[in-house]
Design an enzyme around this catalytic site. Structure first.
Site, PDB file in Angstrom:
ATOM      1  N   GLY A   1      56.487  30.436  78.629  1.00 53.97           N
ATOM      2  CA  GLY A   1      56.055  30.703  77.261  1.00 53.97           C
ATOM      3  C   GLY A   1      54.910  31.700  77.203  1.00 53.97           C
TER       4      GLY A   1
ATOM      5  N   TYR B   1      57.035  21.565  71.483  1.00 52.74           N
ATOM      6  CA  TYR B   1      57.920  21.915  70.375  1.00 52.74           C
ATOM      7  C   TYR B   1      57.018  22.583  69.336  1.00 52.74           C
ATOM      8  CZ  TYR B   1      61.549  21.182  66.750  1.00 52.74           C
ATOM      9  OH  TYR B   1      62.511  21.353  65.773  1.00 52.74           O
TER      10      TYR B   1
ATOM     11  N   TYR C   1      54.987  18.793  62.790  1.00 51.70           N
ATOM     12  CA  TYR C   1      54.476  19.442  64.003  1.00 51.70           C
ATOM     13  C   TYR C   1      53.071  18.926  64.325  1.00 51.70           C
ATOM     14  CZ  TYR C   1      52.134  23.012  66.813  1.00 51.70           C
ATOM     15  OH  TYR C   1      51.389  23.641  67.773  1.00 51.70           O
TER      16      TYR C   1
END
Length: 289
Positions: free
Chosen positions: A10, A61, A125
């Site tokens: 990432g 996530y 989130y």
């Protein structure tokens, strides 16, 4: 030191691996193909076999809007996945650095949030990342929780890259002027994490580039520096707008600015300003071509 990094492919993970290796540490970077954090047995097997002294847990996530309907998916990765990493870390007595977010706050405060302010996430989130924090605090005996905000870097899509592209293509751009935060360059955050992991100054930290701006002000500075550093022609005319002009499934915090109380009280040098971070990013992106 032996360091294991989750989410190593990432945007933040890539730079963390690079910065830590440059400091002479042995690093095992794991992406979702090599380590499924939602699988407890696999976490235990990979972590036990490598035997890290530190685990930097970046895997998450992060699709803020998608999480509003994919509730199980968000909690599976951000809560259960974090629990799995921490349990496996405890078995080998590894320190854990859990990367969290400004979204754990309600975003409605008028002052910058410090590490010990009450959390009150408003989105799925944010709630799932807060769940990861709670599990880290409950299950790890040597943890750092590092909340950051508005992250961008060379690897992956982000706001800076999008604005650089649109600024050269569009005649006009509307950018939100009623959300305030601190942009964070991945390399600056990675450098702080490398310094932090070598200590036993456990606890909760807020780590972003210093000072704050709105998304509109950030874009103004991106355009200005792009002309100065990259020599590109930013033809778009910028216009400020309100959040309600761009409705999204997940609520966005109006105030994401975070105090660096723990950085100061633990004797660390504060991270440079967001303007300096942006300059370093643009210079690096030019060298990377």
């Amino acid at each position: 030191m032996k360091v294991l990094v989750t989410g190593a492919s990432g945007q933040l993970g890539v730079d963390i691996v690079k910065v830590i290796q440059a400091k002479g540490h042995e690093v095992l970077g794991c992406d979702r193909q090599t380590l499924d954090i939602t699988n407890l047995e696999q976490c235990q097997q990979v972590i036990t076999s490598f035997g890290p002294e530190v685990i930097i847990h970046c895997a998450a996530y992060t699709a803020v809007d998608a999480a509003e309907t994919d509730i199980d998916g968000a909690y599976l990765v951000n809560a259960v996945g974090t629990r799995n990493i921490v349990i496996a870390a405890e078995a080998v007595q590894a320190k854990v650095i859990y990367i969290s977010t400004d979204y754990v706050f309600d975003g409605q405060g008028i002052h910058p949030y410090h590490e010990y302010d009450n959390t009150d996430p408003q989105s799925i989130y944010g709630k799932s990342k807060r769940a990861g924090e709670v599990l880290t605090q409950s299950l790890s005996s040597r943890y750092f929780i590092v909340r950051t905000s508005w992250v961008y870097g060379l690897h992956g899509n982000n706001f800076v890259k999008t604005m650089l592209k649109l600024g050269q293509e569009k005649p006009q751009l509307k950018v939100v002027h009623d959300q305030k935060g601190s942009p964070t360059y991945t390399v600056d955050l990675a450098s702080f994490l490398t310094e932090l992991m070598e200590t036993e100054k456990y606890g909760v930290y807020h780590a972003s580039n210093s000072e704050s701006c709105t998304w509109y002000e950030f874009t103004q500075e991106i355009f200005k520096q792009a002309v100065d550093i990259l020599g590109v022609d930013m033809q778009a005319i910028l216009e400020p707008c309100a959040t309600n002009e761009f409705p999204r499934p997940a609520p966005r915090p109006a105030n994401s600015v975070m105090e660096h109380l723990s950085i100061r009280t633990n004797g660390f040098t504060d991270i440079r300003s967001w303007q300096e971070g942006l300059t370093a990013f643009l210079q690096e992106s030019q060298n990377d071509k």
